[in-house]
Each structure stands twice: as C-alpha cells, then as structure tokens.
Design a protein around this motif. Structure first.
Motif, PDB file in Angstrom:
ATOM      1  N   VAL A 182       0.832  -1.202   0.000  1.00 15.78           N
ATOM      2  CA  VAL A 182       0.000   0.000   0.000  1.00 15.78           C
ATOM      3  C   VAL A 182       0.869   1.257   0.000  1.00 15.78           C
ATOM      4  O   VAL A 182       0.643   2.188  -0.778  1.00 15.78           O
ATOM      5  N   PHE A 183       1.884   1.281   0.868  1.00 16.28           N
ATOM      6  CA  PHE A 183       2.760   2.448   0.949  1.00 16.28           C
ATOM      7  C   PHE A 183       3.528   2.644  -0.357  1.00 16.28           C
ATOM      8  O   PHE A 183       3.658   3.758  -0.861  1.00 16.28           O
ATOM      9  N   SER A 184       4.036   1.557  -0.915  1.00 17.70           N
ATOM     10  CA  SER A 184       4.755   1.654  -2.180  1.00 17.70           C
ATOM     11  C   SER A 184       3.832   2.120  -3.296  1.00 17.70           C
ATOM     12  O   SER A 184       4.241   2.869  -4.189  1.00 17.70           O
ATOM     13  N   ASN A 185       2.579   1.680  -3.260  1.00 13.38           N
ATOM     14  CA  ASN A 185       1.571   2.123  -4.224  1.00 13.38           C
ATOM     15  C   ASN A 185       1.385   3.638  -4.125  1.00 13.38           C
ATOM     16  O   ASN A 185       1.311   4.354  -5.139  1.00 13.38           O
ATOM     17  N   HIS A 186       1.359   4.126  -2.889  1.00 13.72           N
ATOM     18  CA  HIS A 186       1.205   5.566  -2.648  1.00 13.72           C
ATOM     19  C   HIS A 186       2.409   6.335  -3.218  1.00 13.72           C
ATOM     20  O   HIS A 186       2.246   7.354  -3.901  1.00 13.72           O
ATOM     21  N   LEU A 187       3.611   5.828  -2.963  1.00 14.26           N
ATOM     22  CA  LEU A 187       4.818   6.473  -3.490  1.00 14.26           C
ATOM     23  C   LEU A 187       4.833   6.451  -5.014  1.00 14.26           C
ATOM     24  O   LEU A 187       5.293   7.402  -5.660  1.00 14.26           O
ATOM     25  N   HIS A 188       4.331   5.360  -5.575  1.00 19.84           N
ATOM     26  CA  HIS A 188       4.253   5.234  -7.037  1.00 19.84           C
ATOM     27  C   HIS A 188       3.355   6.324  -7.620  1.00 19.84           C
ATOM     28  O   HIS A 188       3.695   6.925  -8.657  1.00 19.84           O
ATOM     29  N   ALA A 207      -4.616  10.174   3.241  1.00 19.37           N
ATOM     30  CA  ALA A 207      -5.394  10.872   2.215  1.00 19.37           C
ATOM     31  C   ALA A 207      -5.435  10.054   0.928  1.00 19.37           C
ATOM     32  O   ALA A 207      -6.463   9.977   0.250  1.00 19.37           O
ATOM     33  N   GLY A 208      -4.318   9.414   0.597  1.00 20.11           N
ATOM     34  CA  GLY A 208      -4.277   8.568  -0.590  1.00 20.11           C
ATOM     35  C   GLY A 208      -5.248   7.402  -0.479  1.00 20.11           C
ATOM     36  O   GLY A 208      -5.942   7.056  -1.442  1.00 20.11           O
ATOM     37  N   LEU A 209      -5.310   6.797   0.691  1.00 22.27           N
ATOM     38  CA  LEU A 209      -6.239   5.683   0.920  1.00 22.27           C
ATOM     39  C   LEU A 209      -7.686   6.130   0.744  1.00 22.27           C
ATOM     40  O   LEU A 209      -8.522   5.395   0.197  1.00 22.27           O
ATOM     41  N   HIS A 227      14.933   9.666  -2.885  1.00 21.75           N
ATOM     42  CA  HIS A 227      14.181   8.484  -2.475  1.00 21.75           C
ATOM     43  C   HIS A 227      12.896   8.899  -1.758  1.00 21.75           C
ATOM     44  O   HIS A 227      12.925   9.491  -0.680  1.00 21.75           O
ATOM     45  N   LEU A 228      11.775   8.562  -2.361  1.00 25.73           N
ATOM     46  CA  LEU A 228      10.492   8.996  -1.833  1.00 25.73           C
ATOM     47  C   LEU A 228      10.166   8.364  -0.482  1.00 25.73           C
ATOM     48  O   LEU A 228       9.466   8.966   0.326  1.00 25.73           O
ATOM     49  N   ASN A 229      10.653   7.142  -0.228  1.00 23.29           N
ATOM     50  CA  ASN A 229      10.325   6.510   1.045  1.00 23.29           C
ATOM     51  C   ASN A 229      10.994   7.203   2.226  1.00 23.29           C
ATOM     52  O   ASN A 229      10.655   6.935   3.381  1.00 23.29           O
ATOM     53  N   ILE A 230      11.945   8.092   1.942  1.00 16.91           N
ATOM     54  CA  ILE A 230      12.551   8.921   2.987  1.00 16.91           C
ATOM     55  C   ILE A 230      11.816  10.262   3.076  1.00 16.91           C
ATOM     56  O   ILE A 230      11.645  10.826   4.163  1.00 16.91           O
ATOM     57  N   MET A 231      11.361  10.765   1.951  1.00 18.10           N
ATOM     58  CA  MET A 231      10.718  12.076   1.902  1.00 18.10           C
ATOM     59  C   MET A 231       9.264  12.042   2.369  1.00 18.10           C
ATOM     60  O   MET A 231       8.761  13.030   2.915  1.00 18.10           O
ATOM     61  N   VAL A 232       8.574  10.924   2.143  1.00 18.61           N
ATOM     62  CA  VAL A 232       7.139  10.837   2.430  1.00 18.61           C
ATOM     63  C   VAL A 232       6.917  10.012   3.700  1.00 18.61           C
ATOM     64  O   VAL A 232       7.406   8.885   3.798  1.00 18.61           O
ATOM     65  N   PRO A 233       6.183  10.542   4.674  1.00 17.46           N
ATOM     66  CA  PRO A 233       5.945   9.802   5.921  1.00 17.46           C
ATOM     67  C   PRO A 233       5.177   8.509   5.672  1.00 17.46           C
ATOM     68  O   PRO A 233       4.259   8.471   4.840  1.00 17.46           O
ATOM     69  N   PRO A 234       5.526   7.425   6.369  1.00 10.50           N
ATOM     70  CA  PRO A 234       4.812   6.153   6.225  1.00 10.50           C
ATOM     71  C   PRO A 234       3.448   6.220   6.907  1.00 10.50           C
ATOM     72  O   PRO A 234       3.116   7.238   7.546  1.00 10.50           O
ATOM     73  N   PRO A 235       2.652   5.166   6.824  1.00  7.78           N
ATOM     74  CA  PRO A 235       1.354   5.154   7.514  1.00  7.78           C
ATOM     75  C   PRO A 235       1.532   5.343   9.023  1.00  7.78           C
ATOM     76  O   PRO A 235       2.517   4.885   9.598  1.00  7.78           O
ATOM     77  N   GLY A 253       3.358  11.580 -10.577  1.00  5.34           N
ATOM     78  CA  GLY A 253       2.773  12.908 -10.662  1.00  5.34           C
ATOM     79  C   GLY A 253       1.261  12.922 -10.584  1.00  5.34           C
ATOM     80  O   GLY A 253       0.625  13.937 -10.870  1.00  5.34           O
ATOM     81  N   HIS A 254       0.666  11.787 -10.183  1.00  6.66           N
ATOM     82  CA  HIS A 254      -0.795  11.711 -10.095  1.00  6.66           C
ATOM     83  C   HIS A 254      -1.324  12.453  -8.877  1.00  6.66           C
ATOM     84  O   HIS A 254      -2.478  12.915  -8.871  1.00  6.66           O
ATOM     85  N   ILE A 255      -0.506  12.521  -7.816  1.00  8.41           N
ATOM     86  CA  ILE A 255      -0.888  13.246  -6.609  1.00  8.41           C
ATOM     87  C   ILE A 255       0.323  14.039  -6.118  1.00  8.41           C
ATOM     88  O   ILE A 255       1.465  13.724  -6.473  1.00  8.41           O
ATOM     89  N   ALA A 256       0.071  15.041  -5.301  1.00  4.92           N
ATOM     90  CA  ALA A 256       1.144  15.903  -4.809  1.00  4.92           C
ATOM     91  C   ALA A 256       1.997  15.166  -3.780  1.00  4.92           C
ATOM     92  O   ALA A 256       1.491  14.322  -3.031  1.00  4.92           O
ATOM     93  N   PRO A 257       3.297  15.468  -3.708  1.00  7.15           N
ATOM     94  CA  PRO A 257       4.184  14.834  -2.731  1.00  7.15           C
ATOM     95  C   PRO A 257       3.752  15.060  -1.285  1.00  7.15           C
ATOM     96  O   PRO A 257       4.114  14.287  -0.392  1.00  7.15           O
ATOM     97  N   SER A 258       2.973  16.111  -1.045  1.00 12.57           N
ATOM     98  CA  SER A 258       2.511  16.405   0.311  1.00 12.57           C
ATOM     99  C   SER A 258       1.323  15.549   0.733  1.00 12.57           C
ATOM    100  O   SER A 258       0.887  15.603   1.893  1.00 12.57           O
ATOM    101  N   THR A 259       0.794  14.734  -0.179  1.00  8.28           N
ATOM    102  CA  THR A 259      -0.370  13.899   0.127  1.00  8.28           C
ATOM    103  C   THR A 259       0.016  12.776   1.089  1.00  8.28           C
ATOM    104  O   THR A 259       0.935  12.011   0.817  1.00  8.28           O
ATOM    105  N   SER A 260      -0.676  12.683   2.199  1.00 12.39           N
ATOM    106  CA  SER A 260      -0.388  11.629   3.171  1.00 12.39           C
ATOM    107  C   SER A 260      -0.924  10.292   2.678  1.00 12.39           C
ATOM    108  O   SER A 260      -1.796  10.241   1.797  1.00 12.39           O
ATOM    109  N   VAL A 261      -0.399   9.213   3.251  1.00  8.55           N
ATOM    110  CA  VAL A 261      -0.919   7.884   2.907  1.00  8.55           C
ATOM    111  C   VAL A 261      -2.400   7.807   3.230  1.00  8.55           C
ATOM    112  O   VAL A 261      -3.195   7.220   2.478  1.00  8.55           O
TER     113      VAL A 261
END
Length: 290
Positions: free
Chosen positions: A98-104, A119-121, A237-245, A109-117
């Motif tokens: 799920v988290f990797s899907n969010h980073l993908h 919010a993505g869910l 690396h997005l997994n460092i930039m974007v907070p996990p669930p 570019g489908h969603i903004a980098p500031s979008t939380s997991v």
C-alpha cells in the motif's frame, strides 16, 4: 502464449520481466505491461500474438502485467484464451505494498508529494483492492487449477533472487538454469529526480541504445564513475521524503488484511510469511489464546 505474470503491483514484477527476457528459451515483449486481458482486450488475439511474432521456434512466450491481478475480467479472459497458461504471482507485505503504491502515485505525478498515505487511501480504493490477496487469488483460482499458479514473495526475491529464479524456471519447465545479469538488480525503486529533464534525456538515450541491441552497453555506461555519481546525485528516495502510515493506520490495515494473509499462508502451506504485518499479528494472537 504460455505464461503471464499477473502481479501484484509494486511486488517485483519488473524484476520478473527482466530475468525472463534474458533467458534464451523465453520470448517476452519489449513492452513489459501489454495489459491485453485488461485495457487492450478489444485489440484481439491477433494483435496480442503479433507482439511475440519474432519468437524463435521452441521458445515459450509470455508477459507481465500487474493490472491482471485485481481485475475481475482478466482471469476469465485468460482462461478463454488458453486454459493451459502458467501463472506467476509475486506478493508483498500488504501494508508495505500500500505504501509503495502511494509512493508510485506521487512518482508518476498523479498526486502531490505532500499527500499523506491516509489521504491517498481515502482518495484511491485501488490501494486496498490490490492488497486484498484472498479475493484476487480466489478469482484466478476459479478459472485455473492451483498447479498453474506459482506464488512468490517479493521479500524473498530480494533476499535470495537465485532461489526465486530457480522456482520460476521449474514452474515454466525450463530445464536449463541460465544466469541472468538482472537477477540481482532492483527495478523501479520509488524515487523521483531533482532534474527531471536530465533524467528524461538519459532515459531516452538508454532506450535508444537498447532498441539498437546495445543493452549491455547501457549497463556498462551506468558503472562509469562520473555517470554513476551523477545518476546517484539526481535521485531522491520517496520513502525517505514521504511519511509512512501512522500506527493507527497500520493497525487498521493489519486487521483488514488479516483474512488475506491467512489465506496466503494456507494456500502456500506456510506457517509463517516474510511480512512484518504478519509477524505483528502473531504475538497478539498468542496473547489472546493465552
């Protein structure tokens, strides 16, 4: 067509495509995701088979499209096309997927980098649907025998790619094990680029060289000190930039995916799964029994 990789998305399907494309007895298409049994079904069998028209006599043919995994139509269509198809499915820790899907989605570019997991869910039900392993696998097993399906785990592919490769070769009836330069490579990490124009130019050049049969040259160029350093410095690396669930989200998802993990364990005849989400649930189960 002899086999298809059915997914799941963000679970080493690109690795699967590359290692099979390097086997001398296997023909794949240059385009990894043909999506024939989903988006391109209206193009017909002739178009699908034309994608493998250059296959040498005796080769087996196949492709990998993660959209097949959670499609309600793909299993029925695939069965109608060839009831003897071999299926390869690679699964991943459902919350990690799920988290990797969010980073993908961010990387595309489908969603903004500031979008939380979270919010993505809320915005994209496919996050959960693609990790509902029980429903999706049962859909495929309604149309194909269990023996047709090979289930692997992306965590074990990463830890021991040679063993996973051997399992794939055995499943597809490839008698001679061949080494593959792609076996130990990692593909489609969730990364973005500081200079997207530079990356686009480099990718265009690499694709052009591959189309001219110079794939080995691309790999050698990537190892040159100057270019290797430039490529590394351009990555983020997005997994460092974007907070996990959050812990609350993890707990909710773990309970939601419990039936899926239990189904996978039973299907594969395993008492344990190589997933932290599975391990986190086991102590709680033991405490409840005690």
């Amino acid at each position: 067509m002899d086999f298809i990789g059915i997914g799941a998305q963000k679970a080493a399907t690109t690795w699967l495509h590359h290692v099979l494309s390097e086997h001398s007895s296997v023909t794949t298409n240059d385009t990894k995701e043909l999506n024939f049994f989903t988006a391109n079904y209206d193009r017909g069998y002739a178009w699908y088979e034309s994608c493998f028209a250059d296959a040498p006599p005796g080769n087996i043919c196949g492709e990998c499209s993660p959209t097949y995994f959670f499609s309600s139509d793909a299993p029925r269509r695939a069965r109608a096309y060839n009831e003897d198809l071999k299926l390869i499915c690679i699964l991943r820790d459902p919350i990690g997927r799920v988290f990797s899907n969010h980073l993908h989605e961010i990387r595309k570019g489908h969603i903004a980098p500031s979008t939380s997991v979270e919010a993505g869910l809320a915005q994209n039900p496919a996050y959960v649907q693609q990790s509902q392993y029980k429903t999706n696998l049962e859909n495929w097993l309604q149309h194909f025998d269990r023996d047709a399906l090979l289930v692997l785990f992306s965590e074990e592919v990463a830890a021991n790619p040679d063993e996973s490769y051997d399992q794939i070769c055995e499943h597809l009836g490839l008698s001679a094990r061949e080494g593959s330069e792609a076996i130990s490579e990692r593909f489609h990490e969730n990364i973005t680029y500081r200079n997207k124009t530079l990356q686009k130019s480099l990718r265009f050049g690499g694709d052009m060289m591959r189309s001219l049969g110079m794939g080995d040259g691309v790999k050698k160029l990537k190892t040159l000190p100057g270019l290797k350093q430039m490529l590394s410095m351009n990555k983020q690396h997005l997994n460092i930039m974007v907070p996990p669930p959050t812990s609350e989200t993890r707990e909710r998802l773990a309970n939601q995916f419990r039936p899926d993990m239990e189904f996978v364990a039973e299907l594969t005849g395993r008492e344990t799964l190589p997933w932290s989400t599975w391990s986190d649930l086991r102590p709680a189960d033991a405490e409840q029994k005690g």
